[in-house]
Design a protein around this motif. Structure first.
Motif, PDB file in Angstrom:
ATOM      1  N   PRO A  40       2.848  17.179   6.879  1.00 23.62           N
ATOM      2  CA  PRO A  40       1.987  18.255   6.369  1.00 23.62           C
ATOM      3  C   PRO A  40       1.739  18.041   4.876  1.00 23.62           C
ATOM      4  CG  PRO A  40       4.154  19.093   7.036  1.00 23.62           C
ATOM      5  CD  PRO A  40       4.143  17.634   7.331  1.00 23.62           C
ATOM      6  N   PRO A  41       0.514  18.284   4.408  1.00 25.68           N
ATOM      7  CA  PRO A  41       0.231  18.084   2.993  1.00 25.68           C
ATOM      8  C   PRO A  41       1.051  19.068   2.153  1.00 25.68           C
ATOM      9  CG  PRO A  41      -1.597  19.170   4.078  1.00 25.68           C
ATOM     10  CD  PRO A  41      -0.622  18.810   5.149  1.00 25.68           C
TER      11      PRO A  41
ATOM     12  N   MET B  97      -2.822   3.635   4.140  1.00 19.94           N
ATOM     13  CA  MET B  97      -1.374   3.703   3.998  1.00 19.94           C
ATOM     14  C   MET B  97      -0.861   5.134   4.137  1.00 19.94           C
ATOM     15  SD  MET B  97      -0.414   0.668   3.701  1.00 19.94           S
ATOM     16  CE  MET B  97       1.305   0.862   3.206  1.00 19.94           C
ATOM     17  N   GLN B  98      -1.769   6.093   4.193  1.00 22.75           N
ATOM     18  CA  GLN B  98      -1.342   7.497   4.271  1.00 22.75           C
ATOM     19  C   GLN B  98      -0.563   7.771   5.553  1.00 22.75           C
ATOM     20  OE1 GLN B  98      -4.925   9.726   4.020  1.00 22.75           O
ATOM     21  NE2 GLN B  98      -5.115   9.471   1.803  1.00 22.75           N
ATOM     22  N   LYS B  99       0.300   8.792   5.474  1.00 24.36           N
ATOM     23  CA  LYS B  99       1.047   9.210   6.658  1.00 24.36           C
ATOM     24  C   LYS B  99       0.495  10.566   7.092  1.00 24.36           C
ATOM     25  CE  LYS B  99       5.150   6.722   5.279  1.00 24.36           C
ATOM     26  NZ  LYS B  99       6.498   6.779   4.727  1.00 24.36           N
ATOM     27  N   PRO B 100      -0.491  10.567   7.964  1.00 26.29           N
ATOM     28  CA  PRO B 100      -1.234  11.808   8.230  1.00 26.29           C
ATOM     29  C   PRO B 100      -0.418  12.848   8.991  1.00 26.29           C
ATOM     30  CG  PRO B 100      -1.922  10.109   9.734  1.00 26.29           C
ATOM     31  CD  PRO B 100      -0.977   9.456   8.775  1.00 26.29           C
ATOM     32  N   TRP B 101       0.706  12.430   9.593  1.00 26.35           N
ATOM     33  CA  TRP B 101       1.476  13.401  10.373  1.00 26.35           C
ATOM     34  C   TRP B 101       2.303  14.335   9.493  1.00 26.35           C
ATOM     35  CZ3 TRP B 101       1.906   8.150  10.418  1.00 26.35           C
ATOM     36  CH2 TRP B 101       3.036   7.603   9.786  1.00 26.35           C
TER      37      TRP B 101
END
Lengths: 580, 206
Positions: B14-15, B8-12
């Motif tokens: 930035p952390p 479910m993460q949104k990798p685009w």
């Protein structure tokens, strides 16, 4: 020589000393990948020649004395089986899977290098056993690639003596080889990712390959079960699949077996097999489109979910290959429904590819041409799949050239276009040199236009009712003369496309030494395999330290950043801001 | 982190802090790769046996099926394979406690019992053949030979790993050096014992 997959120091477990340990009995995933790739392409060329021979007979019936009905059926069978299993499955998973998984995930090697090596050698053995059937007794089996009983093992079918036994034995070996490789690919992807490489930072190529591997691990047992049971029917006279029947005027000792049971087992493997070939192609083409359009892939999360969803759904559509076997109408209704449902995630992927291209800074080099060619061909082949997924449409079309056209477009030409695109794309990483671009474009256009010249007319022939699998059309008086000349035209196109592949082979051989030097990241790509300190990467892939990943795989044209790509191992604070 | 949560993460995005946590490092350390691979392999073997069983049930519906009388030996064999599984469980326990004597005894007992099971199965085949139940004469017989043979082959595969481990122990390996091998063998044996119980149940209930 072998490396620990995720050790931060590059101490090998043992060093390769000689040519043999370095290139033959190698435990380096990259060498094994190339061994897999070359073997698959060589055996694929055999299958290509077989298809040319078939086209000679179909286009110019009875002009060639060396093609008789028996050999024609042997060509069909071997062509289909080699292309689907020994070429595409082996090349995508054994070849690209081996090469890309450790490099893209920042590992030094697969987690079980020795088993990886074993996987290749058992695969090679399976290929040798398969090809040996050309040289024994009456030649290879002519049962059709689906090997349906009872005819597969009845006297009168070509190769019913030793051919079918060698085929089943070879398949069993292939499955053993694949299982060893497959356990490796999944475990590596789960356990050996470098720091920061979360699942959702993996490139789609890896997602496609490992999902396909899971499908393979769960589906190949069905083929193994059917192969073992058919082997027993053939060798010791059990009746798992063989019904009571009279053959050549003689009552056989078989009694009561169920040929339809074989069909269920076979297609429970056979349909996921389609996606074993398609999913790696989906993944790889996503990376090619994104890199060469200088844009992030559109809808990354949806792309991942679609791959996983397609993988799951592929296990509940198998009986759409069996509508003509006489099933209960509700049964057909169920499988038609699931078949149409699987079109949804597939369509999502197609839209996302097109939207990735939209307003991209497209670089029309050879890999990109093949990738775009794939999107076209896959849409064409996929749409006819929607027709055939419906029982009422499938029944009249099932035994015609419409089906031949459909599956060649969707799982023959489409994946092979991706294979070519991927080789043009990663060849610089494997050798340090480009493949020749002009030759590549010639290769692309002949292949792309040529395959349309072959398969588009086949849809029409199918609508006319031209039956597939026939050696000769004999009493097909209902076929207009024009259909026959169309068939001749298809054959000419097929032979041209076949011969044109020599351009690629020539290019691949000559460019090893004479290609234009490519540098370490010629396509300005973000993924880790392009960030290795050495090109081609040395054994162990990375020097002392493993890479650390800070971002996803698709940071192309990031606003406010100077360069139009930011590699995955660049920290956010280090991305150079744009001037002004 | 669970698989579903992870995808479910949104990798685009930035952390928030670009500190690379040991996201995969922790995962990699917690489980030995061989253990993961074994679990995957058991899933594959599970699918294989399930499909054999499905084929059994489908083939059973057809008219020519005549159930066979299972050889009485299968009951003794079942006891033997359960004992071999127990012996390996004991070995595992011994290895975890560094008990060299227990490790040696457990390994040898486990291996011998497994061999005993295989010999017993073979004798069961002889018993059937003596009673006239040939593989080619009825699908029920054919499935009996097939299922027991495939199961036996998997045990023989396990015996290779057992053999390598035992050889290491005889050459003086310390318990901690063979701990992983013993643990994996134990898991594999339990799995095959379970598979045997399922097969047995299918055979006697039909």
């Amino acid at each position: 020589m072998a490396y620990v997959a995720i050790s931060d120091r590059d101490d090998p477990i043992h060093d390769p000393e000689s040519f043999i340990t370095k290139y033959i009995w190698s435990q380096d995933h990259k060498v094994i990948a190339i061994q897999y790739g070359i073997t698959a392409i060589v055996v694929g060329l055999v299958a290509l020649v077989l298809s040319g021979l078939m086209r000679l007979q179909l286009g110019f019936p009875d002009q060639f004395s060396f093609i008789d009905p028996a050999s024609y059926y042997q060509f069909i069978t071997m062509h289909g089986m080699i292309m689907v299993i020994y070429l595409l499955t082996a090349l995508f998973l054994g070849g690209f899977g081996n090469y890309l998984i450790p490099l893209m995930l920042g590992a030094r090697d697969m987690v079980f290098p020795y088993m990886n090596m074993l996987s290749f050698w058992v695969y090679l053995l399976s290929v040798i056993v398969l090809l040996s059937s050309f040289f024994v007794g009456e030649g290879p089996t002519g049962a059709g690639w689906t090997l349906y009983p009872p005819q597969a093992i009845l006297e009168g079918t070509p190769g019913a003596g030793s051919g079918i036994v060698l085929m089943l034995g070879s398949l069993a070996l292939f499955i053993v080889a694949f299982t060893m490789g497959g356990l490796n690919y999944i475990t590596t992807a789960l356990q050996a990712r470098c720091r920061g490489m979360t699942l959702m930072r993996m490139p789609l190529s890896v997602w496609g390959i490992i999902t396909a591997t899971v499908l393979g691990l769960l589906a190949f047992p069905a083929l193994l079960v059917s192969a073992i049971m058919m082997l027993l029917d053939r060798l010791i006279g059990t009746s798992f699949f063989m019904p009571a029947l009279v053959s050549m005027g003689e009552q056989l000792s078989y009694d009561g077996g169920s040929p339809v049971l074989f069909q269920h087992l076979f297609w429970f493997f056979g349909h996921p097999e389609v996606y074993i070939v398609a999913l790696p192609a989906f993944g790889i083409v996503s990376d090619l489109l994104s890199t060469h359009a200088r844009k992030n892939i559109f809808g990354y999360r949806m792309m991942v979910w679609a791959i996983v969803a397609i993988g799951g759904l592929s296990f509940i559509v198998w009986a759409h290959h069996m509508y003509v076997s006489g099933m209960h109408p509700y049964f057909g209704f169920f499988f038609a429904t699931t078949t149409l449902i699987i079109a949804v995630p597939t369509a999502i992927k197609v839209y996302n590819w097109v939207l990735t291209l939209w307003r991209g800074n497209i670089r029309l080099n050879t890999p990109m041409l093949f990738a775009i060619g794939f999107v076209f061909t896959f849409i064409n082949g996929g749409l006819t799949g929607l027709f055939l997924g419906n029982v009422t449409v499938d029944l009249p079309l099932s035994d015609t050239y419409f089906v031949v056209a459909h599956f060649h477009m969707v799982m023959g030409v489409s994946p092979i276009l991706v294979v070519f695109g991927a080789i043009y794309h990663w060849y610089p990483k494997m050798t340090g040199r480009y493949l020749d671009d002009t030759l590549g474009k010639v290769h692309f256009w002949i292949t792309f236009i040529g395959t349309y010249a072959i398969y588009y007319p086949m849809h029409y022939l199918g609508f006319l009712g031209l039956p597939r699998r026939y050696y000769s059309m004999g009493g097909a008086e209902f076929m207009p003369e024009s259909a026959m000349s169309l068939n001749a035209g298809i054959s000419v196109a097929a032979l041209i496309v076949g011969v044109a592949q020599l351009i690629f082979i020539y290019n691949a051989i000559v460019s090893i030494k004479r290609g234009k030097p490519a540098g370490h990241n010629p396509w300005e790509s973000t993924t880790l395999e392009w960030q290795t300190p050495d090109t081609p990467p040395v054994h162990g892939n990375w020097r002392e330290e493993l890479p650390v990943v800070h971002r996803w795989a698709y940071d192309y044209s990031v606003p406010g950043v100077e360069e139009d790509f930011v590699p995955q191992n660049v920290p956010h604070s280090d991305a150079k801001p744009a001037h002004g | 982190m669970s698989f579903f949560k992870e995808i479910m993460q949104k990798p685009w995005l930035p952390p928030e802090d670009d500190v690379v946590s040991d996201l995969s490092g922790a995962m990699a350390m917690s489980t030995a790769p061989a253990r993961v691979a074994l679990r995957l392999f058991l899933a594959v073997v599970g699918v294989l046996f399930s499909l054999f069983c499905v084929a059994y049930y489908i083939r059973m519906e057809l008219a020519d099926w005549r159930p066979l009388a299972e050889p009485t030996l299968v009951w003794i064999n079942t006891a033997v394979i359960l004992l071999s599984s127990a012996a390996l469980q004991y070995t595992r326990h011994a290895v975890q406690r560094g008990n060299v004597g227990g490790m040696n005894a457990g390994l040898v007992a486990g291996g011998l019992l497994t061999l005993g099971f295989l010999v017993g199965q073979y004798m069961g085949w002889q018993e059937l053949r003596a009673a006239g139940y040939y593989a080619a004469s009825n699908p029920a017989n054919a499935f009996f030979y097939l299922l027991t043979a495939v199961h036996g082959l998997h045990l023989i595969g396990g015996l290779f790993v057992w053999g390598r481990t035992t050889l290491k122990v005889w050459r003086g390996a310390e318990p901690y050096q063979v701990r992983l091998s013993v643990e994996l063998c134990t898991t594999y044996w339990h799995f095959l014992a379970l598979v045997w119980l399922v097969i047995l149940w299918i055979l006697i209930s039909t």
